[in-house]
Write a protein that holds these residues in place. Structure first.
Motif, PDB file in Angstrom:
ATOM      1  N   ILE A  46       0.846  -1.187   0.000  1.00 25.61           N
ATOM      2  CA  ILE A  46       0.000   0.000   0.000  1.00 25.61           C
ATOM      3  C   ILE A  46       0.883   1.240   0.000  1.00 25.61           C
ATOM      4  N   ALA A  47       0.721   2.056  -1.029  1.00 29.37           N
ATOM      5  CA  ALA A  47       1.466   3.309  -1.148  1.00 29.37           C
ATOM      6  C   ALA A  47       0.573   4.313  -1.838  1.00 29.37           C
ATOM      7  N   ALA A  48       0.748   5.593  -1.539  1.00 32.08           N
ATOM      8  CA  ALA A  48      -0.114   6.590  -2.156  1.00 32.08           C
ATOM      9  C   ALA A  48       0.502   7.980  -2.043  1.00 32.08           C
ATOM     10  N   THR A  49       0.191   8.825  -3.013  1.00 35.69           N
ATOM     11  CA  THR A  49       0.495  10.251  -2.960  1.00 35.69           C
ATOM     12  C   THR A  49      -0.759  11.010  -3.360  1.00 35.69           C
ATOM     13  N   THR A  59       2.354  12.445   0.916  1.00 37.32           N
ATOM     14  CA  THR A  59       2.744  11.050   0.740  1.00 37.32           C
ATOM     15  C   THR A  59       2.286  10.228   1.928  1.00 37.32           C
ATOM     16  N   PHE A  60       1.655   9.110   1.645  1.00 38.43           N
ATOM     17  CA  PHE A  60       1.206   8.193   2.686  1.00 38.43           C
ATOM     18  C   PHE A  60       2.413   7.580   3.384  1.00 38.43           C
ATOM     19  N   ASP A  61       2.479   7.722   4.714  1.00 35.54           N
ATOM     20  CA  ASP A  61       3.608   7.225   5.499  1.00 35.54           C
ATOM     21  C   ASP A  61       3.172   5.957   6.230  1.00 35.54           C
ATOM     22  N   PRO A  62       3.670   4.799   5.824  1.00 35.20           N
ATOM     23  CA  PRO A  62       3.229   3.539   6.447  1.00 35.20           C
ATOM     24  C   PRO A  62       3.630   3.409   7.905  1.00 35.20           C
ATOM     25  N   SER A  63       4.579   4.219   8.380  1.00 37.62           N
ATOM     26  CA  SER A  63       4.999   4.122   9.775  1.00 37.62           C
ATOM     27  C   SER A  63       4.046   4.843  10.714  1.00 37.62           C
ATOM     28  N   ILE A  64       3.277   5.808  10.193  1.00 37.10           N
ATOM     29  CA  ILE A  64       2.382   6.606  11.036  1.00 37.10           C
ATOM     30  C   ILE A  64       0.968   6.065  11.038  1.00 37.10           C
TER      31      ILE A  64
END
Length: 255
Positions: A46-49, A59-64
């Protein structure tokens, strides 16, 4: 569909993991309920801008982010929605809605509900977004930016929809806000942890003297229950003076 006895045997879920190098990942999985095996195309990263004003990009941050809300499956599309843990007290996150193809797990569209602000996470105490018969998606956002300056269509000029209720359409598969309701206390509530997004949205038919009126109900930490007309563009929007939703039950719940 696999059989008449067990017509649906796929479990969709998202997972957040941290690898051995300290990198976070968010992945969408499709699992065979009979065997536990990943199905074709699963998992997908899952990634997104998303574009912001002035040529900036969010930008989508998977850590947050955390996928607290339940997933919605409607008309062959999976909807995932995102918020952040409460320790993100600086609101340095956004609210995201993502649409994926049920069969391929490929991303179809992304919507950031606070692209030029912050906050507005979608968690709804674990409830999922709701969908009507036309495929419109309803959800509530939590504390965050709402632009009280409106454009010519009555929408927030910077497309920031924190601490309110949204009706989202997807013509040609592209997510966009069709209508919204921002309570008068939404802006002050965002500063005082009075999240509208602490509860989900329930769609119901309401029987009146004039027939059946489709309605949406939502409630948050302000203790009010808000009734919205879910058909047409009638949620109530925002005018800075009045709450223009269909009806409000004030102090209906302990806040």
């Amino acid at each position: 569909p696999r059989s008449t006895l067990f017509p649906y045997t796929t479990l969709f879920r998202s997972a957040k993991t941290k690898d051995g190098d300290g990198n976070y990942h968010q992945r969408l999985h499709a699992l065979d309920l009979l065997t536990g095996a990943e199905l074709d195309g699963s998992p997908t990263e899952i990634a997104a801008t998303y574009p912001a004003n002035g040529g900036a990009t969010k930008t989508f941050d998977p850590s947050i982010f955390v996928e607290r809300s339940a997933l919605l499956l409607n008309n062959g599309t999976l909807y995932l929605s995102w918020g952040a843990p409460c320790h993100q007290t600086t609101f340095d996150y956004d609210g995201w809605l993502m649409a994926y193809n049920e069969g391929t797990l490929q991303q179809q569209s992304v919507l950031d509900v606070t692209p030029n602000g912050s906050g507005g996470g979608i968690w709804m105490s674990g409830a999922g977004p709701a969908a009507d018969a036309n495929g419109n998606v309803f959800l509530a956002t939590s504390k965050g930016t709402f632009d009280t300056t409106l454009d010519g269509n009555g929408a927030p000029q910077n497309s920031d929809y924190g601490n309110g209720f949204l009706k989202i359409q997807s013509p040609s598969g592209v997510l966009s806000v069709l209508d919204y309701f921002e309570p008068l206390n939404g802006v002050t509530g965002a500063a005082n942890y009075q999240d509208q997004g602490s509860g989900g949205v329930m769609l119901t038919p309401q029987i009146t003297a004039k027939g059946i009126l489709p309605a949406a109900f939502g409630a948050g930490k302000d203790g009010n229950i808000y009734e919205l007309k879910s058909s047409g563009n009638l949620l109530g929007e925002y005018d800075g003076t009045n709450d223009n939703n269909f009806n409000t039950l004030t102090n209906a719940l302990p806040n």
